[in-house]
Design a protein around this motif. Structure first.
Motif, PDB file in Angstrom:
ATOM      1  N   ASP A   4       0.825  -1.220   0.000  1.00  0.00           N
ATOM      2  CA  ASP A   4       0.000   0.000   0.000  1.00  0.00           C
ATOM      3  C   ASP A   4       0.858   1.269   0.000  1.00  0.00           C
ATOM      4  OD1 ASP A   4      -2.495  -1.116  -0.257  1.00  0.00           O
ATOM      5  OD2 ASP A   4      -3.000  -0.998   1.864  1.00  0.00           O
ATOM      6  N   GLY A   5       1.919   1.246  -0.793  1.00  0.00           N
ATOM      7  CA  GLY A   5       2.776   2.419  -0.933  1.00  0.00           C
ATOM      8  C   GLY A   5       3.828   2.590   0.141  1.00  0.00           C
ATOM      9  N   VAL A   6       3.845   1.718   1.156  1.00  0.00           N
ATOM     10  CA  VAL A   6       4.843   1.798   2.225  1.00  0.00           C
ATOM     11  C   VAL A   6       6.031   0.922   1.825  1.00  0.00           C
ATOM     12  CG1 VAL A   6       5.309   1.360   4.664  1.00  0.00           C
ATOM     13  CG2 VAL A   6       3.041   2.155   3.957  1.00  0.00           C
ATOM     14  N   PRO A   7       7.220   1.531   1.655  1.00  0.00           N
ATOM     15  CA  PRO A   7       8.391   0.757   1.246  1.00  0.00           C
ATOM     16  C   PRO A   7       8.767  -0.321   2.278  1.00  0.00           C
ATOM     17  CG  PRO A   7       8.804   3.111   1.055  1.00  0.00           C
ATOM     18  CD  PRO A   7       7.514   2.948   1.799  1.00  0.00           C
ATOM     19  N   ILE A   8       9.207  -1.466   1.769  1.00  0.00           N
ATOM     20  CA  ILE A   8       9.641  -2.577   2.608  1.00  0.00           C
ATOM     21  C   ILE A   8      11.159  -2.662   2.502  1.00  0.00           C
ATOM     22  CG2 ILE A   8       9.488  -5.061   3.016  1.00  0.00           C
ATOM     23  CD1 ILE A   8       6.775  -4.924   1.430  1.00  0.00           C
ATOM     24  N   ALA A   9      11.838  -2.676   3.646  1.00  0.00           N
ATOM     25  CA  ALA A   9      13.303  -2.752   3.667  1.00  0.00           C
ATOM     26  C   ALA A   9      13.773  -4.177   3.392  1.00  0.00           C
ATOM     27  CB  ALA A   9      13.828  -2.274   5.027  1.00  0.00           C
ATOM     28  N   ASN A  10      15.065  -4.312   3.146  1.00  0.00           N
ATOM     29  CA  ASN A  10      15.660  -5.620   2.876  1.00  0.00           C
ATOM     30  C   ASN A  10      15.412  -6.626   3.985  1.00  0.00           C
ATOM     31  OD1 ASN A  10      16.666  -4.780   0.433  1.00  0.00           O
ATOM     32  ND2 ASN A  10      18.677  -4.275   1.243  1.00  0.00           N
ATOM     33  N   GLN A  47      -3.163  -4.962  10.106  1.00  0.00           N
ATOM     34  CA  GLN A  47      -4.069  -3.818  10.244  1.00  0.00           C
ATOM     35  C   GLN A  47      -5.226  -3.872   9.238  1.00  0.00           C
ATOM     36  OE1 GLN A  47      -3.521  -1.700  12.992  1.00  0.00           O
ATOM     37  NE2 GLN A  47      -2.200  -3.481  13.227  1.00  0.00           N
ATOM     38  N   LYS A  48      -5.147  -4.793   8.301  1.00  0.00           N
ATOM     39  CA  LYS A  48      -6.211  -4.972   7.305  1.00  0.00           C
ATOM     40  C   LYS A  48      -7.320  -5.836   7.895  1.00  0.00           C
ATOM     41  CE  LYS A  48      -4.485  -2.880   3.713  1.00  0.00           C
ATOM     42  NZ  LYS A  48      -5.207  -1.805   3.040  1.00  0.00           N
ATOM     43  N   HIS A  49      -8.535  -5.632   7.416  1.00  0.00           N
ATOM     44  CA  HIS A  49      -9.693  -6.409   7.843  1.00  0.00           C
ATOM     45  C   HIS A  49     -10.158  -7.296   6.694  1.00  0.00           C
ATOM     46  CE1 HIS A  49     -10.069  -4.050  11.510  1.00  0.00           C
ATOM     47  NE2 HIS A  49      -9.826  -2.981  10.761  1.00  0.00           N
ATOM     48  N   ILE A  50     -10.932  -8.303   7.010  1.00  0.00           N
ATOM     49  CA  ILE A  50     -11.477  -9.188   5.985  1.00  0.00           C
ATOM     50  C   ILE A  50     -12.201  -8.337   4.946  1.00  0.00           C
ATOM     51  CG2 ILE A  50     -13.176 -11.002   5.522  1.00  0.00           C
ATOM     52  CD1 ILE A  50     -12.464 -12.150   8.289  1.00  0.00           C
ATOM     53  N   GLY A  51     -11.882  -8.565   3.695  1.00  0.00           N
ATOM     54  CA  GLY A  51     -12.489  -7.809   2.608  1.00  0.00           C
ATOM     55  C   GLY A  51     -11.704  -6.587   2.172  1.00  0.00           C
ATOM     56  N   ASP A  52     -10.741  -6.136   2.997  1.00  0.00           N
ATOM     57  CA  ASP A  52      -9.906  -4.994   2.614  1.00  0.00           C
ATOM     58  C   ASP A  52      -9.022  -5.377   1.441  1.00  0.00           C
ATOM     59  OD1 ASP A  52     -10.940  -3.469   4.659  1.00  0.00           O
ATOM     60  OD2 ASP A  52      -9.137  -3.542   5.915  1.00  0.00           O
ATOM     61  N   ARG A  53      -8.658  -4.390   0.656  1.00  0.00           N
ATOM     62  CA  ARG A  53      -7.763  -4.586  -0.483  1.00  0.00           C
ATOM     63  C   ARG A  53      -6.406  -3.978  -0.153  1.00  0.00           C
ATOM     64  NH1 ARG A  53      -9.450  -7.904  -4.132  1.00  0.00           N
ATOM     65  NH2 ARG A  53      -8.365  -6.781  -5.760  1.00  0.00           N
ATOM     66  N   ALA A  54      -5.382  -4.442  -0.836  1.00  0.00           N
ATOM     67  CA  ALA A  54      -4.043  -3.882  -0.690  1.00  0.00           C
ATOM     68  C   ALA A  54      -3.362  -3.931  -2.048  1.00  0.00           C
ATOM     69  CB  ALA A  54      -3.231  -4.663   0.332  1.00  0.00           C
ATOM     70  N   THR A  55      -2.411  -3.028  -2.252  1.00  0.00           N
ATOM     71  CA  THR A  55      -1.617  -3.038  -3.468  1.00  0.00           C
ATOM     72  C   THR A  55      -0.185  -3.380  -3.098  1.00  0.00           C
ATOM     73  OG1 THR A  55      -3.021  -1.384  -4.518  1.00  0.00           O
ATOM     74  CG2 THR A  55      -0.819  -1.678  -5.443  1.00  0.00           C
TER      75      THR A  55
END
Length: 85
Positions: free
Chosen positions: A37-43, A63-71
């Motif tokens: 969701d646009g938050v960079p992930i470190a190594n 932090q996501k709930h059932i039915g939530d979407r993520a990119t």
């Protein structure tokens, strides 16, 4: 700790490994997760949490709930692409 503030913030090395949704089938073996969701992930698989603190990527996912979407932004074979899950 979880890597501390000095965790490297370049291309994330968290590999797709545990499918939890049908959309996870969009991920391929060897995909490298770059952001959630646009938050960079470190190594080391951490993300920024608070000023000077880092936390495991799994916290963001929780932090996501059932039915939530993520990119997910992934690197696959040298190309970057977005996958909606």
């Amino acid at each position: 700790g979880l890597g501390g503030a000095s965790a490297k913030k370049s291309s994330g090395a968290a590999s797709a490994s545990r499918p939890v949704t049908e959309q996870a089938a969009s991920l391929a073996q060897g995909d490298v997760l770059m952001s959630f969701d646009g938050v960079p992930i470190a190594n080391d698989g951490t993300v920024d949490f608070r000023s000077g603190e880092r936390i495991a990527l799994t916290w963001l996912v929780s932090q996501k709930h059932i039915g939530d979407r993520a990119t997910l932004r992934v690197r696959r074979g040298g190309a970057s692409l977005n996958i909606d899950v």
